[in-house]
Each structure stands twice: as structure tokens, then as C-alpha cells.
Motif scaffolding. Structure first.
Motif, mmCIF file in Angstrom:
data_model
loop_
_atom_site.group_PDB
_atom_site.id
_atom_site.type_symbol
_atom_site.label_atom_id
_atom_site.label_comp_id
_atom_site.label_asym_id
_atom_site.label_seq_id
_atom_site.Cartn_x
_atom_site.Cartn_y
_atom_site.Cartn_z
ATOM 1 N N PHE A 53 -62.483 10.450 -48.382
ATOM 2 C CA PHE A 53 -63.658 8.978 -49.071
ATOM 3 C C PHE A 53 -64.704 10.428 -49.814
ATOM 4 C CE2 PHE A 53 -68.500 8.741 -48.690
ATOM 5 C CZ PHE A 53 -69.172 7.862 -49.437
ATOM 6 N N CYS A 54 -63.828 11.743 -49.400
ATOM 7 C CA CYS A 54 -65.187 12.882 -49.987
ATOM 8 C C CYS A 54 -64.537 13.327 -51.411
ATOM 9 C CB CYS A 54 -64.590 14.146 -49.350
ATOM 10 S SG CYS A 54 -66.005 14.078 -47.216
ATOM 11 N N ASN A 55 -63.127 12.914 -50.800
ATOM 12 C CA ASN A 55 -61.927 12.707 -51.780
ATOM 13 C C ASN A 55 -62.395 12.000 -53.063
ATOM 14 O OD1 ASN A 55 -61.552 15.519 -50.909
ATOM 15 N ND2 ASN A 55 -59.259 14.376 -50.474
ATOM 16 N N LEU A 74 -57.857 18.047 -65.450
ATOM 17 C CA LEU A 74 -59.158 17.820 -66.788
ATOM 18 C C LEU A 74 -60.083 18.538 -66.290
ATOM 19 C CD1 LEU A 74 -60.791 17.450 -69.517
ATOM 20 C CD2 LEU A 74 -60.499 14.969 -68.683
ATOM 21 N N TYR A 75 -60.552 18.663 -64.404
ATOM 22 C CA TYR A 75 -61.436 18.663 -63.802
ATOM 23 C C TYR A 75 -62.262 19.908 -63.717
ATOM 24 C CZ TYR A 75 -61.374 13.487 -63.533
ATOM 25 O OH TYR A 75 -61.191 12.724 -63.305
ATOM 26 N N ILE A 348 -59.671 21.056 -55.180
ATOM 27 C CA ILE A 348 -59.733 21.964 -56.698
ATOM 28 C C ILE A 348 -60.274 20.736 -56.978
ATOM 29 C CG2 ILE A 348 -59.319 22.087 -58.790
ATOM 30 C CD1 ILE A 348 -56.845 23.458 -57.771
ATOM 31 N N ALA A 349 -60.825 19.084 -56.264
ATOM 32 C CA ALA A 349 -61.257 18.502 -57.044
ATOM 33 C C ALA A 349 -62.876 17.857 -56.573
ATOM 34 C CB ALA A 349 -60.787 17.800 -56.374
ATOM 35 N N GLY A 371 -65.209 17.946 -48.159
ATOM 36 C CA GLY A 371 -63.904 17.034 -48.802
ATOM 37 C C GLY A 371 -63.185 18.613 -49.148
ATOM 38 N N PHE A 372 -64.069 19.867 -49.441
ATOM 39 C CA PHE A 372 -62.920 21.033 -50.087
ATOM 40 C C PHE A 372 -61.993 22.410 -48.777
ATOM 41 C CE2 PHE A 372 -63.005 25.779 -49.912
ATOM 42 C CZ PHE A 372 -62.396 26.077 -51.451
#
Length: 409
Positions: A53-55, A74-75, A348-349, A371-372
Motif C-alpha cells: 500500500f505504501c509503495n 523515470l521517477y 527507490i520509488a 514503505g522504504f
């Protein structure tokens, strides 16, 4: 021609995400998760769902800001710098190519168990050809495969519930925390299909509205479905039986009074894996295209077919790599390696989403932080073979980039 065409609706994006997630997890990830955590795989599933969910939140907000092909590649480039974008893309391409091999092997093991490897290679080539001739054909086939999968899954679950399958109760020691984390890392492989929606950002209509809607819809449906299936399999087979099974849903049907319906589960599993493979191939091809545009992969891979508007050269290379992998690897090894690469990708996202200003996000910064941290913990909680092979591949990728960008004399 260097740009893709915007053809996909919100419904198309949701279907592609569902096809990727349902095929990936329901028929391949529960057995290794049960081997790691036993009945506590339910806890691992909850952990994986929270991190997913966080991702998903991070991916959705980033996709709205950067509606082009490439996803976190890209992000990462835009928010953290070219090196981190490169690592994300490298991990996604390697990890999801391994996922393609896992899904091809899963489909072949269910549909043609007498010759799984050559069948897996043929299936990968066939679905790759569908992707080659246009994303709308990919979406149409994904709808058909998803409809068959859901019908077969509904029939299978009813057969298990009405057939009265129930494993004998047994007392087992509580699993170690590492086992629960390992199960969460393996089950995360099942949730990662929503990335396919973000990587198609250049091909959806009104991406700033479509992608933030499609990702949580697809993820929410799949989370509910996974908990229902996990509980059913644990009751029908027990933790030990589930861990030992190569076809859990089919074995759960066989354990009850409606064992005649086991072939429905077999066909449903095979078709679901095909749907996942189809969506995976589409996502890997688009990320390869984005990396080639920036010079992080060979420039010829950035070509877009003038008629089909697909990254046709990238598709051909990915198909060849998947065919090679299915001939030399096994299913569980592919799942672990894929999970490591994709967890780094989403770490990384989340880091990229953390850098967005408040006006561009609709959640507190604590969400991408959670999330990280979750991605990093789960990545290094995976079986040591998956961690070492993943670290080696990332090191190889970093060395490759350093060599390409070395100072000229």
C-alpha cells in the motif's frame, strides 16, 4: 517515431494490474511462504500488503507527476538523480525478467507438466508476439485471461468450501520473526503487479487521473482475494501440506469431496499465470524503452514500431532473455531473485516520493518512509541465495554504468 500512443482507459489499466497480481501470487507464492512461516504466513501477507500500500501510494503520486513510460526508473532520475533511476530500472528489468520466467514455468507446469521447459519457452514467445503487435491487443487478451481466471478461481474456492476439505490439526512451534519476514518478502512478489500500471504511463488516457485511480483499485481487490485464498489453503492443506505442494489450489480441491473439479483449478492456475506473464512482458518492455532513451541501455532498444506503436526491439530482446531463463532456471529461485530486485525498485520509488513537495502529494511523508524501510527489511530477509544473487546483479549494473560514464582521457 519515438513516442507511444495513449490508448488505455482506467478499466484497461485496472485489468492489466489485476492480471499481473492475480497470476503472480495466487498460484505460485503461497507454498514457499508457508515453508518459511507456516500458518503465520497470514501475518507475512499482512506485512506485505501494508508495504505494498505504501509503495502503491508512492507510485500513484509519482505517475501523476511524470506520466511517461519507465515507472520508477523515470521517477528516480527526476527526483534523486540519474544513478538512482538507473539502479531502479536495472533492478526492475532483471527482477521482472526473472518474474516472466517464473510465470512461464508456472503456466507450463500446470498446463503441460510432461514438458514444462519447452512449453514455457513457447508460451513466452507467443505472448511476446501479442505484446509486439500493440498494447490494445495486450489489454484485450488480458481481459479474456482475467475473466477465465476469476471464473475458475470462484469455482475452485467453492469446491474447497463445499467439499469440506480440512487438514488434521497439529501443534507446531511458533515461527521465528525472520521466517515471517521471509514469507512477507516472498508474498510481496505477488503484489508487485500494480507496477505494470505505472510503467504504462505513456499509454493511458488522462494519466494524472487514470493512474492514481487504477493502482489502489487493483491493489484493494487483490488484497481481499489473497487473504481469502490464504485462509482457505491453510484450512484445507495445513501449513506443512501447503509448503510441500506444487499446485496448492488443485491439491486443496482434491482433498475434499468435490475432487472431480480439480482440473478446473489446474486450468485456472495455468491461465492466471499466462495473464501475469502477458502483463509482465508489457511492463519490462516499456522500462527497457525508457532506459534506452536515456542511454542506460543500448540506443537501438528505444525504437518504437511505426505501425504497432510498441517498443518492438525491446520486446524481442526481453522475449529472448525469458526463453533462455526458462531453460536454465527453476521456479522458486526465480521468485526469490525477482522479489529482491523489485523490493529495491520500490525502495527507490518511496525515496523519490519522499522528495515531492506537499502540494504534489496527498499523504504524509511518513508513508513513503514506512514503505522504504519495509522494502529494505524484506529484501534482506529473503533467503540468502536470493540476497547474494541480487546484490551481485546490482553490483554488476553499477560497474557497467560507471564504466560507460568513466572520464575520458
Amino acid at each position: 517515431m519515438t513516442r507511444l500512443r495513449r490508448r488505455l482507459t482506467t478499466a484497461d489499466a485496472v485489468v492489466i494490474g489485476l492480471a499481473a497480481m492475480i497470476g503472480a501470487g495466487l498460484f505460485s507464492a503461497f507454498a514457499p511462504a508457508a515453508a518459511a512461516a507456516g500458518a503465520a504466513l497470514i501475518i507475512g501477507l499482512a506485512v506485505a500488503a501494508i508495504i505494498a500500500f505504501c509503495n502503491a501510494s508512492s507510485s500513484a503520486v509519482l505517475a501523476a507527476q511524470y506520466p511517461a513510460a519507465g515507472g520508477t526508473y523515470l521517477y528516480g532520475r527526476e527526483r534523486l538523480g540519474p544513478f538512482w533511476g538507473y539502479l531502479a530500472g536495472w533492478g526492475f528489468v532483471l527482477g521482472k525478467t526473472a518474474s516472466c520466467a517464473a510465470m512461464a514455468l508456472t503456466a507450463a507446469a500446470y498446463l503441460v507438466p510432461a514438458a514444462p521447459k519447452p512449453t514455457a519457452a513457447a508460451l513466452a514467445a507467443t505472448l511476446g508476439a501479442v505484446n509486439y503487435v500493440g498494447v490494445t491487443r495486450t489489454a484485450k487478451l488480458a481481459r479474456i485471461l482475467l475473466a477465465v481466471t476469476l471464473a475458475a478461481l470462484a469455482c475452485t474456492l467453492l469446491a474447497v468450501w463445499l467439499g469440506g476439505a480440512s487438514a488434521a490439526a497439529s501443534v507446531s512451534p511458533p515461527p521465528a520473526p525472520l521466517g515471517i519476514l521471509q514469507s512477507a518478502g516472498l508474498l510481496f512478489f505477488a503484489f508487485a503487479g500494480y507496477a505494470r500500471i505505472a510503467t504504462l504511463g505513456e499509454e493511458v488516457r488522462d494519466p494524472r487521473r487514470t493512474i492514481p485511480r487504477a493502482i489502489p483499485i487493483a491493489l484493494g481487490i487483490v488484497v481481499c482475494l489473497y487473504f481469502a485464498v490464504a485462509a482457505t489453503l491453510l484450512v484445507a492443506l495445513g501449513p506443512a501440506g501447503l509448503a510441500a505442494s506444487s499446485a496448492p489450489l488443485a491439491d486443496a480441491v482434491r482433498a475434499g469431496g468435490l475432487h472431480q473439479l480439480a482440473p478446473v483449478a489446474v486450468v485456472g492456475a495455468g491461465v492466471a499465470a499466462l495473464g501475469s506473464l502477458l502483463a509482465l512482458l508489457a511492463g519490462v518492455g516499456r522500462t527497457t524503452l525508457a532506459m534506452a532513451r536515456e542511454g542506460d541501455l543500448p540506443a537501438p532498444l528505444a525504437a518504437v514500431h511505426p505501425r504497432f506503436a510498441t517498443p518492438h526491439r525491446a520486446e524481442l530482446v526481453i522475449i529472448a532473455a525469458v526463453v533462455l531463463l526458462v531453460l536454465v532456471t527453476d521456479l522458486r529461485g526465480a521468485i526469490g531473485f525477482s522479489s529482491f530486485g523489485v523490493l529495491v525498485y520500490y525502495a527507490i520509488a518511496n525515496a523519490s516520493a519522499f522528495t515531492l513537495p506537499r502540494a504534489q502529494r496527498w499523504f504524509p511523508r511518513a508513508l513513503p518512509v514506512l514503505g522504504f524501510v519495509g522494502c529494505v527489511v524484506l529484501a534482506f530477509a529473503l533467503p540468502w541465495t536470493s540476497v547474494l544473487s541480487g546484490l551481485a546483479c546490482f553490483a554488476l549494473g553499477a560497474l557497467r554504468r560507471a564504466w560507460r560514464h568513466r572520464p575520458s582521457r
